[in-house]
Write an enzyme that holds these catalytic residues in place. Structure first.
Site, PDB file in Angstrom:
ATOM      1  CE  LYS A 146      -1.192  -0.522   4.951  1.00  0.00           C
ATOM      2  NZ  LYS A 146      -0.622  -1.875   5.140  1.00  0.00           N
ATOM      3  CG  ASN A 152      -0.626   3.439   8.011  1.00  0.00           C
ATOM      4  OD1 ASN A 152      -0.587   3.640   9.212  1.00  0.00           O
ATOM      5  ND2 ASN A 152      -0.161   2.323   7.464  1.00  0.00           N
ATOM      6  CG  HIS A 159      -2.016  -5.923  12.264  1.00  0.00           C
ATOM      7  ND1 HIS A 159      -0.903  -5.326  12.817  1.00  0.00           N
ATOM      8  CD2 HIS A 159      -2.133  -5.397  11.014  1.00  0.00           C
ATOM      9  CE1 HIS A 159      -0.384  -4.476  11.947  1.00  0.00           C
ATOM     10  NE2 HIS A 159      -1.094  -4.500  10.849  1.00  0.00           N
TER      11      HIS A 159
END
Length: 438
Positions: free
Chosen positions: A116, A139, A184
């Site tokens: 990304k 981000n 995560h």
């Protein structure tokens, strides 16, 4: 635009993002309070005097008496006091939600387990090549709220699953989930589908969705619809076309660029280029400008970046590969003339490393496993694995063995925090050692 006058606002988490939230409210005549569980959080010295702060824990009294809580992406919504606040009807948002309520220019929104940052930066470069005023952040780079300070014709935002959890007003002109792989796991106890559900929020009000034809998890919940454009290796509206030893980017059946003209290397980067091109087309960045950017963009530091080529040996820094899927992406379609010396290690965050098994077969690969999960990684293929405590020890062992045609690849499949401050520091150390040992 939302009027926050008279609201009791509490911001959880300082750092660059927290400070950008403080600044956002102060410029609107609202003095927020700040809490941070760290005793000495980054940015504490930059906090204006009039802002009350509480460090070392979450101040439950402040939170339960707030009208609005702005939570850092690093704070799980499952935290008990946030669950209590939500049950009490207190609004909980993140900085991206504040941004989306204010932004007047179209937004390109990008998420995914891997790639990304590359795609976000690339779309920004495509817009700049067209002479557009573009704000790139989220981000990556600048916190989103800082982008509001400059005029923009387009915003390009990299968004994490954590940021998307607290965002409901995003109406992207074009949105993509590049891929979904396990990551995560400590924040998503219900597994991959819970993580995917957070990612899927990016599509909710999007005008156009760019999906990965090779990854069904990137599709909207009800499957592909009229809003969707697709990219992929061999299939999709945007895909790769291999003919007579050459690879082209192809759009709707038309060849638009030979990958030889692209400075990025690796199949995963060619599909990143396709995704970026699809997003650029969606917001009508002129195609010629988009292709120009593809021929000049050299990639991001620590993301499959060749830091040294000497004596016929290539040393490649892919330190940003902090999860298994990212390392899979680096290894997929990778061709090496000689032997691949693969550095794996760090904190695997309880991940399952077995998806890497198909990529470490054959007799032209050697594994060097270090750090907290070095032993688990060496178990992928013990016959070709060497386990060391540190990355430096592994690199010194490699330096004695490399031959012309070999590649030394740091693509660790793990977070760096067991031995380094960040993946950037790990990558910088790899580059420094490559220069010394190569």
């Amino acid at each position: 635009m939302v009027d926050y006058q008279g609201k009791k606002v509490v911001i959880i988490g300082l750092g660059l993002t927290g400070l950008s939230c403080v600044d956002f409210f102060l410029t609107r005549g609202v003095v927020p309070r700040v809490v941070d569980t760290r005793i000495s959080p980054p940015g504490l010295d930059k906090l204006p005097e009039q802002v009350e702060r509480h460090v070392g824990s979450l101040n439950e009294d402040w939170l339960m008496n707030a009208d609005l809580i702005v939570a850092s992406p690093g704070v799980a919504l499952a935290t008990p006091v946030l669950c209590d606040a939500a049950d009490a009807g207190i609004e909980i948002v993140g900085d991206i939600e504040l941004f989306c309520r204010e932004a007047l220019a179209p937004i390109v929104a990008i998420t995914g387990s891997n790639g990304k940052s590359t795609v976000t930066t690339l779309v920004g470069e495509m817009a700049r090549a067209a002479g557009w005023q573009v704000g790139v952040g989220g981000n990556i780079g600048l916190p989103a709220l800082q982008l509001l300070k400059q005029p923009a014709q387009l915003y390009v935002l990299e968004l994490s699953s954590f940021q998307l959890e607290t965002t409901s007003s995003l109406h992207a002109a074009a949105a993509t989930i590049l891929n979904v792989t396990e990551d995560h796991t400590n924040r998503y106890p219900f597994g991959l589908q819970q993580y995917r559900a957070a990612k899927l929020r990016i599509y909710e009000h999007a005008d156009l969705c760019v999906v990965n034809a090779d990854d069904a998890l990137t599709m909207p919940v009800r499957g592909a619809d009229v809003r969707c454009r697709s990219f992929g290796v061999d299939v999709g509206d945007y895909h790769l076309n291999r003919q007579q030893g050459e690879t082209w980017l192809r759009v709707n059946g038309e060849r638009v660029l030979n990958t030889r003209e692209i400075k990025l290397v690796g199949q995963h980067n060619y599909t990143n280029a396709l995704a970026a091109l699809a997003l650029a087309d969606a917001v009508q960045i002129p195609r010629a400008s988009a292709l120009t950017a593809l021929t000049t963009f050299t990639g991001l530091p620590h993301r499959f970046q060749m830091v040294l080529e000497r004596n016929g040996v290539r040393w490649v820094n892919d330190s940003k590969a902090t999860n298994v899927g990212s390392t899979e992406a680096a290894l997929s379609g990778l061709t090496v003339e000689g032997t691949l010396h693969l550095l794996l290690g760090g904190d695997g965050k309880s991940a399952d490393f077995s998806p890497l098994t198909p990529y470490v077969q054959g007799d032209r690969i050697r594994l060097y496993c270090f750090g907290r999960d070095g032993q688990r990684l060496s178990a992928l293929r013990p016959d070709i694995a060497e386990q060391t405590e540190t990355m430096e020890q592994a690199m010194r062992a490699i330096a004695e063995r490399v031959k012309p045609g070999d590649m030394v690849l740091l693509s660790p499949a793990c977070a760096s925090l067991d031995q380094f401050r960040s993946f950037e520091q790990r990558g910088d150390e790899f580059a420094r050692l490559a220069g010394e040992l190569g």
